[in-house]
Design a protein around this motif. Structure first.
Motif, PDB file in Angstrom:
ATOM      1  N   VAL A  84      -1.886  79.262   9.217  1.00 34.09           N
ATOM      2  CA  VAL A  84      -1.905  78.443  10.433  1.00 34.09           C
ATOM      3  C   VAL A  84      -3.066  77.446  10.349  1.00 34.09           C
ATOM      4  O   VAL A  84      -2.925  76.270  10.692  1.00 34.09           O
ATOM      5  CB  VAL A  84      -2.030  79.327  11.702  1.00 34.09           C
TER       6      VAL A  84
ATOM      7  N   GLU B  64      -2.225  74.517   8.027  1.00 31.77           N
ATOM      8  CA  GLU B  64      -1.347  73.526   8.673  1.00 31.77           C
ATOM      9  C   GLU B  64      -2.163  72.658   9.631  1.00 31.77           C
ATOM     10  O   GLU B  64      -1.974  71.445   9.719  1.00 31.77           O
ATOM     11  CB  GLU B  64      -0.214  74.230   9.441  1.00 31.77           C
TER      12      GLU B  64
ATOM     13  N   GLU C 279       2.030  85.166   1.045  1.00 35.53           N
ATOM     14  CA  GLU C 279       1.575  86.013   2.163  1.00 35.53           C
ATOM     15  C   GLU C 279       2.305  87.350   2.171  1.00 35.53           C
ATOM     16  O   GLU C 279       1.714  88.413   2.304  1.00 35.53           O
ATOM     17  CB  GLU C 279       1.893  85.342   3.498  1.00 35.53           C
TER      18      GLU C 279
ATOM     19  N   LYS D  49       4.549  81.283   2.145  1.00 35.45           N
ATOM     20  CA  LYS D  49       4.953  82.514   2.831  1.00 35.45           C
ATOM     21  C   LYS D  49       5.241  83.629   1.830  1.00 35.45           C
ATOM     22  O   LYS D  49       4.909  84.784   2.074  1.00 35.45           O
ATOM     23  CB  LYS D  49       6.170  82.258   3.712  1.00 35.45           C
ATOM     24  N   PHE D  50       5.852  83.274   0.725  1.00 32.76           N
ATOM     25  CA  PHE D  50       6.118  84.252  -0.337  1.00 32.76           C
ATOM     26  C   PHE D  50       4.806  84.916  -0.749  1.00 32.76           C
ATOM     27  O   PHE D  50       4.722  86.136  -0.888  1.00 32.76           O
ATOM     28  CB  PHE D  50       6.781  83.544  -1.527  1.00 32.76           C
TER      29      PHE D  50
ATOM     30  N   ARG E 124       6.098  75.498   2.146  1.00 34.63           N
ATOM     31  CA  ARG E 124       5.893  76.561   3.133  1.00 34.63           C
ATOM     32  C   ARG E 124       6.560  77.840   2.683  1.00 34.63           C
ATOM     33  O   ARG E 124       6.040  78.939   2.882  1.00 34.63           O
ATOM     34  CB  ARG E 124       6.461  76.131   4.495  1.00 34.63           C
ATOM     35  N   PHE E 125       7.712  77.739   2.044  1.00 32.55           N
ATOM     36  CA  PHE E 125       8.434  78.906   1.549  1.00 32.55           C
ATOM     37  C   PHE E 125       7.568  79.682   0.560  1.00 32.55           C
ATOM     38  O   PHE E 125       7.410  80.899   0.647  1.00 32.55           O
ATOM     39  CB  PHE E 125       9.743  78.474   0.884  1.00 32.55           C
ATOM     40  N   TRP E 126       6.976  78.965  -0.397  1.00 33.83           N
ATOM     41  CA  TRP E 126       6.183  79.642  -1.425  1.00 33.83           C
ATOM     42  C   TRP E 126       4.856  80.139  -0.865  1.00 33.83           C
ATOM     43  O   TRP E 126       4.350  81.184  -1.278  1.00 33.83           O
ATOM     44  CB  TRP E 126       6.013  78.763  -2.670  1.00 33.83           C
TER      45      TRP E 126
ATOM     46  N   GLN F 273      10.677  80.453 -10.552  1.00 30.83           N
ATOM     47  CA  GLN F 273      11.296  79.694  -9.459  1.00 30.83           C
ATOM     48  C   GLN F 273      10.291  78.930  -8.611  1.00 30.83           C
ATOM     49  O   GLN F 273      10.615  77.906  -8.041  1.00 30.83           O
ATOM     50  CB  GLN F 273      12.101  80.650  -8.572  1.00 30.83           C
TER      51      GLN F 273
ATOM     52  N   ARG G  52       8.437  69.874   2.088  1.00 27.39           N
ATOM     53  CA  ARG G  52       7.527  70.618   2.961  1.00 27.39           C
ATOM     54  C   ARG G  52       8.046  72.039   3.159  1.00 27.39           C
ATOM     55  O   ARG G  52       7.270  73.004   3.131  1.00 27.39           O
ATOM     56  CB  ARG G  52       7.400  69.905   4.315  1.00 27.39           C
ATOM     57  N   ALA G  53       9.354  72.150   3.358  1.00 29.95           N
ATOM     58  CA  ALA G  53       9.963  73.474   3.549  1.00 29.95           C
ATOM     59  C   ALA G  53       9.746  74.342   2.309  1.00 29.95           C
ATOM     60  O   ALA G  53       9.464  75.541   2.417  1.00 29.95           O
ATOM     61  CB  ALA G  53      11.448  73.342   3.868  1.00 29.95           C
TER      62      ALA G  53
ATOM     63  N   ILE H  51       9.152  85.943 -10.481  1.00 32.72           N
ATOM     64  CA  ILE H  51       9.843  85.037  -9.563  1.00 32.72           C
ATOM     65  C   ILE H  51       9.000  83.784  -9.352  1.00 32.72           C
ATOM     66  O   ILE H  51       9.494  82.655  -9.371  1.00 32.72           O
ATOM     67  CB  ILE H  51      10.111  85.730  -8.210  1.00 32.72           C
TER      68      ILE H  51
ATOM     69  N   GLU I 155      -5.673  82.925  11.274  1.00 29.15           N
ATOM     70  CA  GLU I 155      -4.599  83.081  10.269  1.00 29.15           C
ATOM     71  C   GLU I 155      -4.637  81.924   9.280  1.00 29.15           C
ATOM     72  O   GLU I 155      -4.398  80.765   9.636  1.00 29.15           O
ATOM     73  CB  GLU I 155      -3.207  83.154  10.897  1.00 29.15           C
TER      74      GLU I 155
END
Lengths: 223, 219
Positions: free
Chosen positions: A69, A72, A102, A99-100, A95-97, A136, A91-92, A132, A66
């Motif tokens: 993963v 990281e 993904e 994941k967005f 990771r948010f973007w 953002q 960091r959050a 977006i 993955e």
């Protein structure tokens, strides 16, 4: 240093994400090409029995699968030239973007796999997500990671190179400079960045590859 | 200065529960705010404009979204207490890999168990059990997923346990019959106060789902 091997499949953007991370950190690795479309190797099935997909990073004999993963893991194992900021909130956000990216892949890739009405719809959906991202996610930053390339930049790296190829094949332009000025500027910066620039798949070979893939997707959709 | 921590959540959300467990594990004081997902608050829309979803952790005014990202954040900020992720990078990668597996395979399958009927539901049940069996295999003979200590991956999965009664009743099957080791693990986790106090009563979840089905018109 323990052996690092990357199982990949040309020209997967998921695989390139990992290659860029390794190169940005100056990590030596052995690349092994897998035929994931027609003939998955015993090795791949052994190292990624759950998903049977690439990329898989094998470090000191231990496999990690993955791409998110893997990134990281690379970040934690080789901390030089960090892909994540030090502060937890930064960091959050990274990771948010990531994941967005993904989660929205199907919506963003959609126009490559469709035609006619469906393609128009897919293009629109893709552009909604890009809106977006532009406003953002990227905002006025030089890169998603701030002044330096970070994890989220690698997640969206495909926009800087693969998108052009897909546009040429389909005649659909997802990112027009006038409608997405920030993403457009970021694209130029990302693909000109030295380490990235020397690590991009050959464009004409990509054209052949994706023309073929598109034909397959469309045929499958019809059947 | 004391930390101000607010959690925007919805009691039946398996994702929100993950954050509750993580906060409880670390002994963090926070204000819980229940969101009506059919009438989202201005605060939620402001703090998660991209997805407009719960859970959202607001720490000293700054929002963190996406349950597993929030759990990572909690582990990094309050790092001196009850570490949730192992310290070894390879073990951490395994925990992240399986948490991703849960979110990809388990989530979609479980949804169809309570929204679909007939063949679609049967397929969903099959996929759900298959995914649980793979996870059960990963657990092996260990007390918790990463070994002796309760942590990130246990948190990622245990929250679904509060929904098992709902799946079993609506799907007419027994999860314990299929995955007894996993149920033992779940009961072990439920003995921890951080878990038992964070998960809703399974009967309440079932009633909530019956209501949802009515509203969605999927009875």
């Amino acid at each position: 240093m323990a052996q690092v091997t990357l199982l990949g499949a040309w020209p997967s953007p998921f695989v390139y994400r990992v290659i860029w991370a390794l190169k940005l950190k100056g990590v030596d690795y052995e690349y092994v090409e897998e035929d994931i479309l027609y003939n998955k190797s015993e090795r791949l099935l052994k190292y990624n029995p759950v998903h049977k997909m690439v990329p898989v990073l094998v470090h000191a004999g231990k496999p990690i699968a993955e791409s998110a993963v893997i990134l990281e893991y690379i970040e934690e194992t080789w901390p030089q030239n960090p892909l994540l900021p030090k502060d937890p909130h930064g960091r959050a956000l990274a990771r948010f973007w990531t994941k967005f990216g993904e989660d929205k892949n199907p919506a963003l890739f959609g126009f490559l796999r469709t035609e006619g009405e469906q393609q128009v719809k897919a293009t629109k959906e893709g552009q909604e997500q890009l809106r977006i991202l532009e406003e953002q996610g990227l905002g006025d930053k030089k890169f998603f990671g701030g002044d330096e390339i970070g994890m989220a930049d690698l997640e969206f790296g495909w926009l800087a190179w693969w998108l052009e190829v897909w546009s040429e094949i389909t005649g659909v332009t997802l990112i027009e400079a006038e409608s997405f000025p920030r993403l457009h500027a970021w694209i130029q910066r990302f693909k000109e960045f030295p380490t990235i620039k020397e690590t991009l798949p050959d464009r004409s070979a990509m054209l052949t590859h994706y023309k073929d893939r598109r034909a397959t997707f469309l045929a499958l959709a019809k059947s | 200065m004391a930390d101000v921590v607010i959690l925007l959540d919805a009691y039946a959300s398996v994702f929100g529960m993950r954050v509750r467990v993580a906060l409880a594990e670390k002994g963090i004081k926070y204000e819980y705010r229940e969101e009506d997902l059919r009438n989202k608050s201005q605060l939620l829309l402001k703090m998660n404009p991209v997805h407009k979803k719960i859970p959202v952790l607001i720490h000293n005014g700054k929002p963190v979204c996406e349950s597993l990202i929030i759990v990572h954040y909690i582990d990094e900020v309050w790092k001196d207490k009850a570490p949730l992720l192992p310290s070894d990078p390879y073990q951490r990668a395994q925990a992240r890999f399986w948490a991703d597996f849960i979110d990809k395979k388990l989530y979609d399958a479980q949804k169809k168990i309570w929204t679909a009927k007939g063949e679609e539901q049967e397929t969903a049940k099959k996929e759900f059990i298959e995914a649980l069996k793979v996870l059960e295999g990963e657990l092996g003979g260990k007390p918790y997923f990463m070994g002796e200590r309760f942590g990130f991956l246990d948190i990622a999965l245990i929250t679904f346990y509060s929904w098992f009664h709902t799946y079993e009743t609506l799907g007419n099957f027994s999860i314990e019959a299929e995955c007894p080791k996993l149920i033992s693990w779940a009961k072990r986790c439920m003995q921890k106060e951080s878990v038992s106090k964070s998960l809703p009563d399974p009967k309440k979840v079932y009633e909530y789902i019956l209501e949802m089905k009515k509203k969605l018109g999927v009875e």
